[in-house]
Design a protein around this motif. Structure first.
Motif, PDB file in Angstrom:
ATOM      1  N   THR A  94      -1.151  -0.336  -2.865  1.00  0.00           N
ATOM      2  CA  THR A  94      -2.103   0.763  -2.403  1.00  0.00           C
ATOM      3  C   THR A  94      -2.444   0.372  -0.908  1.00  0.00           C
ATOM      4  O   THR A  94      -2.712  -0.643  -0.630  1.00  0.00           O
ATOM      5  N   VAL A  95      -2.524   1.608  -0.161  1.00  0.00           N
ATOM      6  CA  VAL A  95      -2.809   1.317   1.183  1.00  0.00           C
ATOM      7  C   VAL A  95      -4.099   0.818   1.741  1.00  0.00           C
ATOM      8  O   VAL A  95      -4.971   0.862   0.781  1.00  0.00           O
ATOM      9  N   ALA A  96      -4.240   0.251   2.856  1.00  0.00           N
ATOM     10  CA  ALA A  96      -5.497  -0.280   3.458  1.00  0.00           C
ATOM     11  C   ALA A  96      -6.505   0.626   3.149  1.00  0.00           C
ATOM     12  O   ALA A  96      -6.497   1.723   3.305  1.00  0.00           O
ATOM     13  N   GLY A  97      -7.879   0.206   2.779  1.00  0.00           N
ATOM     14  CA  GLY A  97      -9.007   0.709   2.636  1.00  0.00           C
ATOM     15  C   GLY A  97      -8.920   1.361   1.226  1.00  0.00           C
ATOM     16  O   GLY A  97     -10.140   1.786   1.031  1.00  0.00           O
ATOM     17  N   ASP A  98      -8.038   1.230   0.504  1.00  0.00           N
ATOM     18  CA  ASP A  98      -8.006   1.770  -0.941  1.00  0.00           C
ATOM     19  C   ASP A  98      -8.010   0.700  -2.126  1.00  0.00           C
ATOM     20  O   ASP A  98      -6.962  -0.002  -2.018  1.00  0.00           O
ATOM     21  N   ASP A 117      13.396  -4.253  -9.579  1.00  0.00           N
ATOM     22  CA  ASP A 117      12.488  -5.286  -9.329  1.00  0.00           C
ATOM     23  C   ASP A 117      11.419  -4.723  -8.304  1.00  0.00           C
ATOM     24  O   ASP A 117      11.675  -4.313  -7.576  1.00  0.00           O
ATOM     25  N   VAL A 118      10.314  -5.394  -8.800  1.00  0.00           N
ATOM     26  CA  VAL A 118       9.082  -4.575  -8.049  1.00  0.00           C
ATOM     27  C   VAL A 118       8.336  -6.172  -7.349  1.00  0.00           C
ATOM     28  O   VAL A 118       7.721  -6.717  -8.299  1.00  0.00           O
ATOM     29  N   ILE A 119       8.121  -5.905  -6.300  1.00  0.00           N
ATOM     30  CA  ILE A 119       7.192  -6.948  -5.526  1.00  0.00           C
ATOM     31  C   ILE A 119       6.048  -5.928  -5.394  1.00  0.00           C
ATOM     32  O   ILE A 119       5.821  -5.252  -4.659  1.00  0.00           O
ATOM     33  N   ASP A 120       4.734  -6.177  -6.203  1.00  0.00           N
ATOM     34  CA  ASP A 120       3.439  -5.627  -6.220  1.00  0.00           C
ATOM     35  C   ASP A 120       2.549  -6.176  -5.101  1.00  0.00           C
ATOM     36  O   ASP A 120       1.997  -7.231  -5.589  1.00  0.00           O
ATOM     37  N   LEU A 121       2.229  -5.630  -3.947  1.00  0.00           N
ATOM     38  CA  LEU A 121       1.282  -6.179  -3.110  1.00  0.00           C
ATOM     39  C   LEU A 121      -0.192  -6.011  -3.239  1.00  0.00           C
ATOM     40  O   LEU A 121      -0.887  -6.595  -2.686  1.00  0.00           O
ATOM     41  N   GLY A 122      -0.397  -5.145  -4.342  1.00  0.00           N
ATOM     42  CA  GLY A 122      -1.773  -5.148  -4.758  1.00  0.00           C
ATOM     43  C   GLY A 122      -2.429  -4.036  -4.015  1.00  0.00           C
ATOM     44  O   GLY A 122      -1.918  -2.746  -3.772  1.00  0.00           O
ATOM     45  N   VAL A 123      -3.801  -4.093  -3.843  1.00  0.00           N
ATOM     46  CA  VAL A 123      -4.493  -2.985  -3.174  1.00  0.00           C
ATOM     47  C   VAL A 123      -5.008  -3.274  -1.909  1.00  0.00           C
ATOM     48  O   VAL A 123      -4.769  -4.718  -1.373  1.00  0.00           O
ATOM     49  N   ASP A 124      -5.317  -2.329  -1.315  1.00  0.00           N
ATOM     50  CA  ASP A 124      -6.123  -2.735   0.436  1.00  0.00           C
ATOM     51  C   ASP A 124      -4.984  -3.623   1.078  1.00  0.00           C
ATOM     52  O   ASP A 124      -5.219  -4.465   1.585  1.00  0.00           O
ATOM     53  N   ALA A 147      -2.208   6.137  -2.556  1.00  0.00           N
ATOM     54  CA  ALA A 147      -3.533   6.365  -2.055  1.00  0.00           C
ATOM     55  C   ALA A 147      -4.121   7.128  -2.891  1.00  0.00           C
ATOM     56  O   ALA A 147      -3.664   8.266  -3.256  1.00  0.00           O
ATOM     57  N   LEU A 148      -5.394   6.711  -3.010  1.00  0.00           N
ATOM     58  CA  LEU A 148      -6.168   7.510  -4.240  1.00  0.00           C
ATOM     59  C   LEU A 148      -7.275   8.399  -3.657  1.00  0.00           C
ATOM     60  O   LEU A 148      -8.008   9.204  -4.380  1.00  0.00           O
ATOM     61  N   LEU A 149      -7.470   7.999  -2.299  1.00  0.00           N
ATOM     62  CA  LEU A 149      -8.771   8.762  -1.912  1.00  0.00           C
ATOM     63  C   LEU A 149      -8.473   9.821  -0.747  1.00  0.00           C
ATOM     64  O   LEU A 149      -7.421   9.318  -0.009  1.00  0.00           O
ATOM     65  N   THR A 150      -9.167  10.792  -0.399  1.00  0.00           N
ATOM     66  CA  THR A 150      -8.800  11.653   0.723  1.00  0.00           C
ATOM     67  C   THR A 150      -9.048  10.700   1.978  1.00  0.00           C
ATOM     68  O   THR A 150      -8.405  11.097   2.798  1.00  0.00           O
ATOM     69  N   THR A 151      -9.984  10.069   2.030  1.00  0.00           N
ATOM     70  CA  THR A 151     -10.423   9.278   3.105  1.00  0.00           C
ATOM     71  C   THR A 151      -9.122   8.247   3.482  1.00  0.00           C
ATOM     72  O   THR A 151      -9.266   7.476   4.382  1.00  0.00           O
ATOM     73  N   THR A 152      -8.212   7.924   2.425  1.00  0.00           N
ATOM     74  CA  THR A 152      -7.346   7.017   2.819  1.00  0.00           C
ATOM     75  C   THR A 152      -5.910   7.483   2.979  1.00  0.00           C
ATOM     76  O   THR A 152      -4.862   7.083   3.148  1.00  0.00           O
ATOM     77  N   MET A 153      -6.039   8.951   2.975  1.00  0.00           N
ATOM     78  CA  MET A 153      -4.726   9.808   3.456  1.00  0.00           C
ATOM     79  C   MET A 153      -4.305   9.269   4.845  1.00  0.00           C
ATOM     80  O   MET A 153      -3.084   9.119   4.945  1.00  0.00           O
ATOM     81  N   PRO A 154      -5.262   9.331   5.779  1.00  0.00           N
ATOM     82  CA  PRO A 154      -5.016   8.656   7.113  1.00  0.00           C
ATOM     83  C   PRO A 154      -4.327   7.360   6.846  1.00  0.00           C
ATOM     84  O   PRO A 154      -3.426   6.945   8.012  1.00  0.00           O
ATOM     85  N   GLY A 177      -0.160   9.588  -5.509  1.00  0.00           N
ATOM     86  CA  GLY A 177      -1.569   9.473  -5.501  1.00  0.00           C
ATOM     87  C   GLY A 177      -2.437  10.553  -5.590  1.00  0.00           C
ATOM     88  O   GLY A 177      -1.714  11.675  -4.969  1.00  0.00           O
ATOM     89  N   ALA A 178      -3.450  10.824  -6.245  1.00  0.00           N
ATOM     90  CA  ALA A 178      -4.003  12.053  -6.625  1.00  0.00           C
ATOM     91  C   ALA A 178      -4.291  13.124  -5.503  1.00  0.00           C
ATOM     92  O   ALA A 178      -4.012  14.271  -5.570  1.00  0.00           O
TER      93      ALA A 178
END
Ligand code: B1M
Length: 209
Positions: A94-98, A117-124, A147-154, A177-178
């Motif tokens: 999940t991208v930075a800020g989210d 195979d998945v390496i999951d780096l987590g959130v933010d 990305a789940l927030l309109t504010t993290t689309m950028p 993402g939503a």
């Protein structure tokens, strides 16, 4: 009362201790894993709407999210029943800020079940972390960004740009993402977009075909 309704109610109420048992009981009752998952997603929609209307606050959203995550743990072995094919490596985050991770975790389960195979780096996850991980694993086939927030689309746009500008190649970028749409994915230069976890797995396979 059908157990599936109880699962929905208890996720909404944030009863993390009760949800796993109820999910198991719903499975025992003959409910399918996708139906139970759908009920939990609907519960989160109710929670989101109550948050929007000021009826509940962040802590209540958080306890519901914990309850749903506990339920997903019970469903994971069923949702993730995979074949033995190997489609290569996917790096996910999940991208930075989210900080939202339930959708990402579901996408991870489905992409794993599609043979990656998945390496999951987590959130933010900062752009530099994505780039560093791709450098460590140059065999990566898919970079999957949530990305789940309109504010993290950028932030999603900046992540795609940053990764492209790093000059690293040999993999496809899948986004979702939503608030994300196909049009936005095209605009930011992603290779693929998927609206939900199931179609993310299908899209990941298409991208590497
Ligand atoms: Co947040 N939150 N939240 N939240 N939260 C939403 C997203 C919101 C819609 C609620 C609302 O107002 N109705 C709203 C966003 C509004 C907007 O963007 N305009 C919102 C807000 C505002 C916020 C905060 C800003 C609140 C605040 O602090 N004032 C804050 C931001 C924090 C941050 O990230 N910096 C915040 C915080 C939180 C919690 C931490 C409390 C918690 C998250 C806990 C966690 O994830 N561990 C939380 C929660 C739980 C929600 C809701 C209620 C539920 C999210 C969820 O898990 N949904 C959510 C409302 C809602 O979604 N109805 C809301 C279930 C999940 C299965 O769906 O994540 O959409 P989803 O994933 C789907 C698809 O999107 C897609 O597939 C998944 C499965 O089918 N998908 C992909 C996702 N990633 C993909 C990647 C792909 C492909 C598909 O390819 C790579």
């Amino acid at each position: 009362m059908s157990k599936i309704i109880e699962v929905k109610e208890k996720v909404e109420a944030g009863k993390a201790k009760l949800v796993p048992g109820l999910v198991q009981e719903a499975l025992n009752e003959g409910c399918s894993a996708p139906d139970i998952l759908q009920a939990m997603v609907e519960a989160m929609d109710v929670v989101g709407n109550k948050f929007s209307s000021g009826e509940i606050f962040v802590p209540e959203m958080l306890v519901s999210a914990r309850a749903m995550s506990k339920g997903v743990e019970v469903l994971k072995p069923i949702l993730a029943s995979s074949g033995s094919v190997s489609n290569g490596l996917c790096i996910m985050g999940t991208v930075a800020g989210d900080l939202h991770d339930i959708g990402k975790n579901l996408v991870t389960i489905m992409i794993e079940s599609a043979g990656f195979d998945v390496i999951d780096l987590g959130v933010d996850v900062p752009i530099t972390k994505f780039i560093e991980t791709i450098k460590e694993h140059p065999e990566v086939k898919v970079l999957a960004l949530s990305a789940l927030l309109t504010t993290t689309m950028p932030s999603l746009r900046e992540t795609v740009n940053g990764v492209r500008e790093s000059g690293l190649t040999g993999f496809k970028i899948l986004v979702g993402g939503a608030p994300i749409t196909q049009a936005f994915a095209d605009e930011i230069g992603a290779d693929g977009y998927a609206p939900d976890a199931g179609s993310a797995a299908v899209k990941a396979k298409e991208l590497i075909a």
